[in-house]
Design an enzyme around this catalytic site. Structure first.
Site, mmCIF file in Angstrom:
data_model
loop_
_atom_site.group_PDB
_atom_site.id
_atom_site.type_symbol
_atom_site.label_atom_id
_atom_site.label_comp_id
_atom_site.label_asym_id
_atom_site.label_seq_id
_atom_site.Cartn_x
_atom_site.Cartn_y
_atom_site.Cartn_z
ATOM 1 N N GLY A 189 0.834 -1.209 0.000
ATOM 2 C CA GLY A 189 0.000 0.000 0.000
ATOM 3 C C GLY A 189 0.859 1.245 0.000
ATOM 4 O O GLY A 189 2.037 1.196 -0.378
ATOM 5 N N SER A 191 2.963 4.686 1.266
ATOM 6 C CA SER A 191 4.092 4.783 2.194
ATOM 7 C C SER A 191 3.701 5.418 3.524
ATOM 8 O O SER A 191 4.369 5.193 4.536
ATOM 9 C CB SER A 191 5.247 5.550 1.549
ATOM 10 O OG SER A 191 4.798 6.818 1.174
ATOM 11 N N LYS A 192 2.602 6.193 3.540
ATOM 12 C CA LYS A 192 2.169 6.784 4.811
ATOM 13 C C LYS A 192 1.762 5.643 5.769
ATOM 14 O O LYS A 192 2.197 5.596 6.919
ATOM 15 C CB LYS A 192 0.980 7.718 4.539
ATOM 16 C CG LYS A 192 0.675 8.632 5.671
ATOM 17 C CD LYS A 192 -0.343 9.705 5.259
ATOM 18 C CE LYS A 192 -1.236 9.996 6.445
ATOM 19 N NZ LYS A 192 -2.635 10.058 6.107
ATOM 20 N N GLY A 194 2.607 2.589 5.339
ATOM 21 C CA GLY A 194 3.819 1.770 5.500
ATOM 22 C C GLY A 194 4.578 2.168 6.761
ATOM 23 O O GLY A 194 5.088 1.317 7.501
ATOM 24 N N GLU A 211 5.711 -3.245 0.558
ATOM 25 C CA GLU A 211 5.598 -3.091 -0.902
ATOM 26 C C GLU A 211 4.874 -1.774 -1.145
ATOM 27 O O GLU A 211 3.640 -1.703 -1.084
ATOM 28 C CB GLU A 211 4.814 -4.267 -1.502
ATOM 29 C CG GLU A 211 5.585 -5.579 -1.495
ATOM 30 C CD GLU A 211 6.693 -5.628 -2.539
ATOM 31 O OE1 GLU A 211 6.607 -4.910 -3.565
ATOM 32 O OE2 GLU A 211 7.658 -6.382 -2.339
ATOM 33 N N CYS A 246 0.970 0.196 -9.105
ATOM 34 C CA CYS A 246 2.172 0.723 -8.455
ATOM 35 C C CYS A 246 3.329 0.894 -9.422
ATOM 36 O O CYS A 246 4.189 1.743 -9.213
ATOM 37 C CB CYS A 246 2.572 -0.202 -7.317
ATOM 38 S SG CYS A 246 2.791 -1.911 -7.830
HETATM 39 P P1 NAD Z 1 -5.397 0.672 0.518
HETATM 40 O O1 NAD Z 1 -6.198 1.908 0.733
HETATM 41 O O2 NAD Z 1 -6.078 -0.570 0.091
HETATM 42 O O3 NAD Z 1 -4.542 0.421 1.825
HETATM 43 C C1 NAD Z 1 -3.675 -0.683 1.944
HETATM 44 C C2 NAD Z 1 -3.961 -1.416 3.239
HETATM 45 O O4 NAD Z 1 -3.634 -0.569 4.322
HETATM 46 C C3 NAD Z 1 -5.433 -1.789 3.390
HETATM 47 O O5 NAD Z 1 -5.520 -3.148 3.739
HETATM 48 C C4 NAD Z 1 -5.923 -0.865 4.468
HETATM 49 O O6 NAD Z 1 -6.919 -1.444 5.265
HETATM 50 C C5 NAD Z 1 -4.685 -0.593 5.288
HETATM 51 N N1 NAD Z 1 -4.715 0.701 5.947
HETATM 52 C C6 NAD Z 1 -5.155 1.868 5.446
HETATM 53 N N2 NAD Z 1 -5.002 2.856 6.357
HETATM 54 C C7 NAD Z 1 -4.459 2.283 7.451
HETATM 55 C C8 NAD Z 1 -4.065 2.779 8.729
HETATM 56 N N3 NAD Z 1 -4.199 4.057 9.055
HETATM 57 N N4 NAD Z 1 -3.527 1.903 9.609
HETATM 58 C C9 NAD Z 1 -3.373 0.603 9.298
HETATM 59 N N5 NAD Z 1 -3.744 0.085 8.101
HETATM 60 C C10 NAD Z 1 -4.277 0.910 7.195
HETATM 61 O O7 NAD Z 1 -4.304 0.912 -0.597
HETATM 62 P P2 NAD Z 1 -3.473 2.219 -0.945
HETATM 63 O O8 NAD Z 1 -2.533 2.520 0.141
HETATM 64 O O9 NAD Z 1 -4.326 3.284 -1.496
HETATM 65 O O10 NAD Z 1 -2.685 1.569 -2.183
HETATM 66 C C11 NAD Z 1 -2.103 2.350 -3.145
HETATM 67 C C12 NAD Z 1 -0.631 2.542 -2.847
HETATM 68 O O11 NAD Z 1 -0.027 1.254 -2.733
HETATM 69 C C13 NAD Z 1 0.115 3.244 -3.935
HETATM 70 O O12 NAD Z 1 1.104 4.060 -3.358
HETATM 71 C C14 NAD Z 1 0.753 2.114 -4.721
HETATM 72 O O13 NAD Z 1 1.886 2.499 -5.438
HETATM 73 C C15 NAD Z 1 1.069 1.152 -3.625
HETATM 74 N N6 NAD Z 1 1.085 -0.216 -4.136
HETATM 75 C C16 NAD Z 1 2.255 -0.882 -4.112
HETATM 76 C C17 NAD Z 1 2.324 -2.149 -4.644
HETATM 77 C C18 NAD Z 1 3.607 -2.918 -4.641
HETATM 78 O O14 NAD Z 1 3.568 -4.092 -4.949
HETATM 79 N N7 NAD Z 1 4.731 -2.312 -4.327
HETATM 80 C C19 NAD Z 1 1.186 -2.750 -5.174
HETATM 81 C C20 NAD Z 1 -0.004 -2.032 -5.161
HETATM 82 C C21 NAD Z 1 -0.045 -0.764 -4.636
#
Ligand code: NAD
Length: 480
Positions: A189, A191-192, A194, A211, A246
Site C-alpha cells: 500500500g 508509504s504513509k 507503510g 511493498e 504501483c
Molecule cells: P489501501 O487503501 O487498500 O490500503 C492498503 C492497506 O492498508 C489496506 O488493507 C488498508 O486497510 C490498510 N490501511 C489503510 N489505512 C491504514 C491505517 N491508518 N492503519 C493501518 N492500516 C491501514 O491501498 P493504498 O494505500 O491506497 O494503495 C495504493 C498505494 O499502494 C500506492 O502508493 C501504490 O503504489 C502502492 N502499491 C504498491 C504495490 C507494490 O507491490 N509495491 C502494489 C499495489 C499498490
C-alpha cells in the site's frame, strides 16, 4: 470483535506450534487449494474485480487470476527444492564438520493487501507464506469490498481454515491486528501507512516487507521504434487498471525535439485502444472511489497544470471514469510531479539532452520501477548503473513483474524487502545456520591455558597462508 481476533491469532499460534503447517504435504495441499479456487471461481472473481474497480475481464484474467495460478504452480513445482537445506562450505577451524542453511517457517504472519490488484496482492504473498510453512492471517483491502468478502468466503472452503484465516476490515481492524505479535508483516500500500505498519512492528521487533509505491519514470530516447514504444507505454499505464498500478508509468521524460513525435504516437495508439470516446470504453477501469476520483480531479485541475493538457481530459463523475490524459511540460513543483499520480494522468517532461533525465530522476525519491526506451547500448548501461530503483525494464513497461525469477520490491521510499517466486518463500522463511560436527578433530590450540605458540597456530588456521593451503587441500574454498 477483538476477542474473536485474539482467539484467531491464538489458534494460529497453537496450530503452528503443533507443527501443522510444516509438512511439505500440508503446504502442497493448501497451494493446490488456492489453485483450485482461482480456477473454479474465475467468473465470481472477475465479477468482484469488476464491481470493485470496473476491471476489464481480460485484465482480471491476465493481471490477477493467471498470475495467482502461475504463482501456485511455480511454488508447487519448486517446493521440495526450496525446502531442501542448502549445503555450504565447511572451514578448517571446525574440521571435520558439515555446514548447511536450513529454511524454517517464521511462524504466524500477517498479510495486509491493497485495493488495486485485490486478488493478486492478497494471494501472491499468502502463497509464499504457505509454501514456507507459516500460519497466515490475510487482511484484504476494504477499498475493494467485493473481492475482500469473496476472499473471506472462498478461502476457508479451499484451504485449511484453522491455519489460514481472512480478517476483513478497514483502518480500525488493521490497527487492532497490528497490536498483536506477528512473526512477519507483509504490507502492500501507500508509504504513509507503510510507516504506521513499520512503527507497529518495532514494538515486537517484527520483520516487515513493505511493498510501497512512488513515481515510476519512463525515459524515452529518440532512437526507438516509436509505434512499439507508444503501445508499450500505453499498455503499462492505461492497460493496467487505468493507471492505478504501483508500477504504472508515472511520468515520461524525453527531449524537447522528440516530444511532439512521441505525443502523436501515443494519441494514435490511445485512439486505437479506446476509441474516440474513451469514457465509453469497457476496456478502461474506473477510478476506485469518489475520494480517489476527486484527488485526481484536483491534480488535473490544478492551475499549475490545467493548461498543459495536450490529450484527453474528459471525466464522468457518475461513472467515476477519467479518460487517458496527457500533459506536456508541467512544472516540477506541481502536485502532479511531486505526488504519485496513481491514475490515468501522464505528464511528459522535456529535457535538452536525454542524459539530463538521470539527474532529474536521482533528485527524486527512489522509484519502484524505472523504464528506458532506447536502442543506444551506452545509454542503457548508464541507465542501469546510474538509476536506483526497485526494478528496471528496458524497452517495455510493467511486464518485468511476470518473471518469477526476478525479485519484485522497492528500494528506499518505494519499499523494503521483495517477493515473487522463490523470493516470496525466502521472505517468509528464516535461513537457519546449521554447523554439524562429530567428536573428532580436537585442536588443543583452541583451549586454555593459552600460550603464544597456541595463538600462532590459531592465527595460522584462521588467516594464515598455511591454513589457507590446508583448506585448499581439504577442498575448502580459499579466502571464504
Ligand atoms: P489501501 O487503501 O487498500 O490500503 C492498503 C492497506 O492498508 C489496506 O488493507 C488498508 O486497510 C490498510 N490501511 C489503510 N489505512 C491504514 C491505517 N491508518 N492503519 C493501518 N492500516 C491501514 O491501498 P493504498 O494505500 O491506497 O494503495 C495504493 C498505494 O499502494 C500506492 O502508493 C501504490 O503504489 C502502492 N502499491 C504498491 C504495490 C507494490 O507491490 N509495491 C502494489 C499495489 C499498490
Amino acid at each position: 470483535m477483538e476477542e474473536s481476533r485474539a482467539a484467531a491469532v491464538q489458534e494460529l499460534r497453537a496450530r503452528f506450534a503443533a507443527g501443522q503447517t510444516r509438512p511439505a504435504e500440508w503446504r502442497a495441499k493448501q497451494l493446490r487449494g488456492v489453485l483450485r479456487m482461482a480456477t473454479e471461481m474465475e467468473a465470481e472473481i472477475c465479477d468482484a474485480l469488476h464491481a470493485d474497480v470496473g476491471k476489464p475481464k481480460t485484465e482480471a484474467h491476465v493481471h490477477e487470476i493467471s498470475l495467482v495460478k502461475s504463482s501456485c504452480l511455480f511454488a508447487l513445482k519448486n517446493l521440495k527444492k526450496w525446502m531442501k537445506p542448502k549445503k555450504v562450505h565447511a572451514r578448517l577451524m571446525t574440521f571435520p564438520s558439515t555446514a548447511r542453511i536450513t529454511k524454517e517457517p517464521l511462524g504466524v504472519v500477517l498479510v495486509i493487501s491493497a485495493w488495486n490488484y485485490p486478488l493478486l496482492l492478497s494471494l501472491d504473498p499468502v502463497i509464499g507464506a504457505i509454501a514456507a510453512g507459516n500460519a497466515v492471517v490475510l487482511k484484504p483491502s476494504e477499498v475493494a469490498p467485493a473481492t475482500s468478502s469473496l476472499l473471506a468466503e472462498l478461502l476457508p472452503r479451499y484451504v485449511d481454515s484453522a491455519c489460514i484465516k481472512v480478517v476483513e476490515g478497514g483502518v480500525s481492524e488493521t490497527t487492532a491486528l497490528l497490536e498483536h505479535k506477528w512473526d512477519k508483516i507483509f504490507y502492500t500500500g501507500n508509504s504513509k501507512v507503510g510507516r504506521i505498519v513499520m512503527a507497529a512492528a518495532v514494538k515486537h521487533l517484527t520483520p516487515v516487507v513493505l511493498e510501497l509505491g512512488g513515481k515510476c519514470p519512463v525515459i524515452v530516447d529518440s532512437n526507438v521504434n516509436l509505434h512499439v514504444t507508444a503501445k508499450r507505454i500505453a499498455a503499462g499505464k492505461w492497460g493496467c487498471n487505468n493507471g492505478q498500478a504501483c508500477i504504472a508509468p508515472d511520468f515520461i521524460i524525453t527531449t524537447e525535439s522528440f516530444a511532439p513525435k512521441l505525443l502523436e504516437a501515443l494519441k494514435k495508439v490511445l485512439e486505437k485502444f479506446y476509441g474516440k470516446d474513451p469514457l465509453l470504453s469497457a476496456d478502461l477501469s474506473r477510478v476506485v472511489t469518489p475520494n480517489h476520483f476527486n484527488r485526481l480531479l484536483d491534480m488535473m485541475d490544478d492551475e499549475m497544470v490545467s493548461d498543459k493538457i495536450v490529450f484527453g481530459g474528459q471525466r464522468d463523475e457518475q461513472k467515476l471514469k477519467i479518460a487517458p490524459t496527457i500533459f506536456l511540460d508541467v512544472p516540477l513543483d506541481s502536485a502532479m510531479m511531486k505526488e504519485e499520480i496513481f491514475g490515468p494522468l501522464l505528464p511528459i517532461i522535456t529535457v535538452d539532452k536525454i542524459h539530463e533525465s538521470f539527474g532529474l530522476i536521482n533528485s527524486m525519491t527512489k522509484p519502484l520501477a524505472a523504464y528506458l526506451f532506447t536502442r543506444d547500448s551506452k545509454l542503457q548501461k548508464q541507465f542501469e548503473s546510474t538509476i536506483s530503483a526497485g526494478g528496471m525494464l528496458l524497452n517495455d513497461t510493467s511486464v518485468h513483474l511476470t518473471n518469477p525469477h526476478l525479485p519484485f520490491g522497492g528500494v528506499g521510499e518505494s519499499g523494503t524487502g521483495s517477493y515473487h517466486g522463490r523470493f516470496t518463500f525466502d521472505a517468509f522463511s528464516h535461513g537457519k545456520a546449521v554447523l554439524h560436527r562429530g567428536f573428532g578433530g580436537e585442536a588443543k590450540a583452541r583451549y586454555p591455558p593459552y600460550s603464544s605458540a597456541k595463538l600462532k597456530i590459531m592465527k595460522g588456521v584462521l588467516v594464515g597462508k598455511l591454513g589457507a593451503m590446508i583448506q585448499a587441500i581439504l577442498g575448502f574454498p580459499r579466502g571464504k
